[in-house]
Design a protein around this motif. Sequence first.
Motif: not given
Length: 99
Positions: A41-49, A26-32, A51-58
């Motif tokens: 905006g779409f790329t930002w949303q994918v990066a946020e997703t 997510a951080m790499r995608l935000h940077y790029l 981030e949330r996916l990893g946290a939700t899985f854990e």
Amino acid sequence: MSEDEPQARLDFKSPEEFRLTCHQLAMRLHYLNRVAMGECGFTWQVAETLERLGATFEEQRDDPTVQALYGDGYTPGKLGREELAAGLHALMYPDKDDT
């Protein structure tokens, strides 16, 4: 990160390492997105997703309620096939109603 802390890696071995990997992606995608993708905006949303996916899985991986909803290789879950993605979305975005 200290030597004892889990590292983000593609060959993750735990839910925590998967979260860290999603975070790094997510951080790499935000940077790029900021430097080479026009702050889309779409790329930002994918990066946020990611981030949330990893946290939700854990957080949810070992939850018995979640396990009952999704089932396993031996027991069917309570969610129908068409409800699986919506159920994941609800776990990832618990504060959202129908978005």
